[in-house]
Design an enzyme around this catalytic site. Structure first.
Site, PDB file in Angstrom:
ATOM      1  CG  MET A   7      -1.994  -1.085   1.184  1.00 53.15           C
ATOM      2  SD  MET A   7      -3.167  -0.922   2.548  1.00 53.15           S
ATOM      3  CE  MET A   7      -4.116  -2.421   2.310  1.00 53.15           C
ATOM      4  CB  CYS A   8       0.025   4.696  -0.812  1.00 48.05           C
ATOM      5  SG  CYS A   8      -0.687   4.119  -2.370  1.00 48.05           S
ATOM      6  CD  GLN A   9       5.211   4.312   4.370  1.00 46.26           C
ATOM      7  OE1 GLN A   9       5.639   5.304   4.959  1.00 46.26           O
ATOM      8  NE2 GLN A   9       5.713   3.116   4.575  1.00 46.26           N
ATOM      9  CG  ASN A  37      -1.802   3.864   3.430  1.00 47.58           C
ATOM     10  OD1 ASN A  37      -1.658   2.944   2.639  1.00 47.58           O
ATOM     11  ND2 ASN A  37      -1.522   3.760   4.713  1.00 47.58           N
TER      12      ASN A  37
END
Length: 257
Positions: free
Chosen positions: A1-3, A108
């Site tokens: 996943m993103c941050q 996120n």
């Protein structure tokens, strides 16, 4: 996943130190190499920089690391694609105008099979669940308050309701700001730190870099930094609880909204 990375302060401040560690996670110390972006509010204006390249290799990211843009509201994002191809239109933060102000959003998480009916004026340009969620939030706010922006208490409770509905579809950590209000929602993982007098030195986890904030600040300065996972290893970070929606103002989370 993103941050995610956010900053809210009581005086315009640069984010160079935090962004130095954060951007290293975009392909050097972590795998979030599918694009990145950052937005800075300056009054009603908003500078936004996006790149589909990994932040560790992006010349635009190098510019941000070196150039001290000062702002009281900053939102940054590094992407690990789950929905939508690696492309500029799928990079966060996303920006739209509502009630005569820019709104900026970064997410996120992952919202599988999230394709809500959306007949409002805000429509996604890219193919991410994140942008669909942002458009749904703005269309909901606009339909609830067609005459203009409501008081913060009303805005907060409406945002809380739509946030819970979206979060039921998956993981939904986000940062949202109009340059006045700074909202953060935790679904799975998010934390923050308040830096204020007496200031001390901070050491990054992702880079061998230490800054003594007592040399760069005044006693009245206050800065809140919000991030997916802590950026420093010698400071006490406060976890935001899953399901919690916070509003930061002048570098502090507001209480009893």
């Amino acid at each position: 996943m993103c941050q995610l990375l956010g900053m809210n302060c009581n005086v315009p401040t640069d984010i160079c130190f935090s962004f130095e560690g954060f951007s290293a996670r975009g392909g050097k110390t972590d795998e979030h190499s599918d694009g990145w972006g950052i937005a800075f509010f300056e009054g009603k204006g908003c500078r936004i920089f996006l790149d589909a390249e990994a932040s560790i290799a992006s010349p635009i990211a190098e510019f941000i690391r070196q150039y001290p843009i000062h702002s009281t509201h900053v939102i940054a994002h590094i992407r690990k694609a789950t929905q939508g191809e690696i492309a500029l239109e799928n990079c966060h933060p996303f920006r739209r105008e509502l009630w005569g102000r820019y709104w900026v959003f970064a997410h996120n998480g992952n919202l599988p099979d999230f394709y809500p009916e959306n007949n409002g004026i805000f429509q996604p340009v890219g193919a991410t669940d994140s942008e669909r969620a942002f458009c749904l939030i703005l269309n909901t706010l606009r339909s609830h308050y067609p005459q203009g922006q409501p008081p913060l208490k009303e805005l907060y409770h409406t945002l809380q309701t739509i946030t819970k509905e979206i979060a039921a579809c998956g993981s939904f950590n986000y940062i949202l700001s109009d340059g006045d209000h700074f909202f953060t929602h935790c679904s799975t993982k998010l934390c923050y730190i308040i830096r204020q007098a007496p200031f001390a030195a901070a050491h990054l986890i992702d880079e061998e870099m230490t800054v003594d904030f007592s040399e760069l600040t005044t006693p009245s300065d206050r800065v809140a930094v919000i991030v997916t996972t802590p950026l420093t290893d010698n400071e006490a970070w406060t976890p935001i609880q899953p399901g919690e929606l916070l509003v930061f103002e002048d570098g502090l989370p507001l209480q009893n909204i």
